[in-house]
Scaffold this motif. Sequence first.
Motif, PDB file in Angstrom:
ATOM      1  N   GLY A   1       0.821  -1.211   0.000  1.00  0.00           N
ATOM      2  CA  GLY A   1       0.000   0.000   0.000  1.00  0.00           C
ATOM      3  C   GLY A   1       0.851   1.255   0.000  1.00  0.00           C
ATOM      4  N   SER A   2       1.912   1.255   0.813  1.00  0.00           N
ATOM      5  CA  SER A   2       2.813   2.404   0.869  1.00  0.00           C
ATOM      6  C   SER A   2       3.520   2.595  -0.462  1.00  0.00           C
ATOM      7  CB  SER A   2       3.837   2.193   1.990  1.00  0.00           C
ATOM      8  OG  SER A   2       4.732   3.273   2.070  1.00  0.00           O
ATOM      9  N   LEU A   3       3.918   1.492  -1.095  1.00  0.00           N
ATOM     10  CA  LEU A   3       4.619   1.582  -2.372  1.00  0.00           C
ATOM     11  C   LEU A   3       3.705   2.140  -3.466  1.00  0.00           C
ATOM     12  CD1 LEU A   3       7.535   0.783  -3.082  1.00  0.00           C
ATOM     13  CD2 LEU A   3       6.627  -1.350  -4.025  1.00  0.00           C
ATOM     14  N   VAL A   4       2.486   1.594  -3.558  1.00  0.00           N
ATOM     15  CA  VAL A   4       1.545   2.068  -4.572  1.00  0.00           C
ATOM     16  C   VAL A   4       1.211   3.541  -4.347  1.00  0.00           C
ATOM     17  CG1 VAL A   4      -0.804   1.838  -5.471  1.00  0.00           C
ATOM     18  CG2 VAL A   4       0.544  -0.208  -5.000  1.00  0.00           C
ATOM     19  N   TYR A   5       0.966   3.907  -3.088  1.00  0.00           N
ATOM     20  CA  TYR A   5       0.638   5.304  -2.793  1.00  0.00           C
ATOM     21  C   TYR A   5       1.828   6.213  -3.078  1.00  0.00           C
ATOM     22  CZ  TYR A   5      -0.996   9.437  -0.298  1.00  0.00           C
ATOM     23  OH  TYR A   5      -1.384  10.701   0.029  1.00  0.00           O
ATOM     24  N   GLY A   6       3.031   5.741  -2.750  1.00  0.00           N
ATOM     25  CA  GLY A   6       4.222   6.537  -3.023  1.00  0.00           C
ATOM     26  C   GLY A   6       4.397   6.804  -4.507  1.00  0.00           C
ATOM     27  N   PHE A   7       4.142   5.788  -5.333  1.00  0.00           N
ATOM     28  CA  PHE A   7       4.264   5.988  -6.775  1.00  0.00           C
ATOM     29  C   PHE A   7       3.155   6.890  -7.301  1.00  0.00           C
ATOM     30  CE2 PHE A   7       7.169   2.313  -6.830  1.00  0.00           C
ATOM     31  CZ  PHE A   7       8.158   2.842  -7.651  1.00  0.00           C
ATOM     32  N   SER A   8       1.990   6.851  -6.678  1.00  0.00           N
ATOM     33  CA  SER A   8       0.932   7.772  -7.108  1.00  0.00           C
ATOM     34  C   SER A   8       1.312   9.209  -6.785  1.00  0.00           C
ATOM     35  CB  SER A   8      -0.402   7.402  -6.441  1.00  0.00           C
ATOM     36  OG  SER A   8      -0.410   7.752  -5.069  1.00  0.00           O
TER      37      SER A   8
END
Length: 479
Positions: free
Chosen positions: A212-219
């Motif tokens: 979740g942190s990775l996906v949000y970070g890329f967003s």
Amino acid sequence: MSTPLPSHRRWWVLAVVSLTQLVVVLDGTIVNIALPQAQESLGLTDSQRQWVITAYALAFGALLLLGGRVADYWGRKRTFIVGMVGFALASAYGGFAQTGVDLIVARGLQGAFAALLAPAALALLTVTFPTGKDRNIAFAVFGTVAGAGASVGLVLGGVLTEFLDWRWCLLVNVVFVAVGLVGAFAVLAESRADGDNRYDILGAVTVTLGLGSLVYGFSLAETGWGSPLTITFLAGGVALLVLFVWIETRTAQPLLPLRIVTNRMRGGAFLIQAIAGSVMIGSTLYLTFHLQIVMQMSALQAGLASLPLPVATMVVAPLAVRLLPRIGPRPLMTVGPLIVAGSLWYLSFITVTGSYVVQVLPALIVMGAGMALVFVPLQNVALSGVAPDDAGAASAVANSAMQIGGSIGLSIFTAVYVVALGSHTAAEPTALAGAYSATFIAAAIGMLVAAVLAVTMIREPASELLPLPEDEPQPAHAG
């Protein structure tokens, strides 16, 4: 344990789970075309508009591994049905949304239930077609649907937005689910992992927060890679995933048995799947922008203009099915990305005054043909040799590779677009065409990397990968 199915019913299982895969994949793009209308209708801010896309990817990507283990332990048919019903209810909620918050919450719920649905569907296919020629055909069909789903979403979104309303881009899922549920109750057999299964709670929390942190970070990176918030979420995601791997090495019943991803051939397939997913999602999105903004096509015209890509994929897929047992997966998974890279390079020559027939159509046809060569063997290779008890977890990794890859790829393509646009504005068609061209070149480079991965990591034949013995020693439980 599982209940064997008569051979003639297996093909109905394929039809049901392929329909499910179509719904899950196209829902990542069907809303894109409807976003301008939805923004106007609900008064969405630009930030809320972005979250309509991000909420789905965030929930889906973060919960996939947990969803895969739920399918293994609780029962794949049961998980599949719950995921279908939940997805339909979330879609209906979004279709009747009255505020931007309603729509964003609905998209998040769609992603959460898709995280149950997608790995359960692929796991059902894995245990229904364990070996042989029928398995190659089944995974070829499933892979073709996965590869064409993003483009189908654009076409269907254009049709629904043009003739009905943007809300039908969500409500149409209820129709798909109703058909899928009838098929599920009629033909699916229950299966689950044997033994006294316990959930790896610590692993589940760690990987969910990490992904979740990775996906949000890329967003967040789409608007600034160097911002402290972006760096914090990306670094935090990586750290949590490293911690997750450590936990899995010390857990008797891990959420993700590391043998699934450490096998060289499967690991290569997962990486290629991530790249292919990012290219399909990113290139089709920016092509849609070019068709609508630069070439001034309506939503319907842009959707129909994208249609040659999935059609070419479906036409070439049967040829790939026949070639797979004869030449193995590596040649297909090497040549396919090279063909796609060539089509993207051709597409990079788009201009403001260029015609669709000359500058876009040939690239779409060639890209669709190349993607068929990639996706037909891809799912099969990614799940070859997986023990039946690990089918849900392995299926979750395959889906997660596509979803996380798509999120990362879209962020990279957006960064390339922003740099290429420079100080120009979105009102300058020539500058836009140049920026879109840069994203297609970036996507082509990605597919060249996929071809290199296929050459170096994909062994052949795929049958060399046999299921792991059930008495394989397990790591000691922590503590």
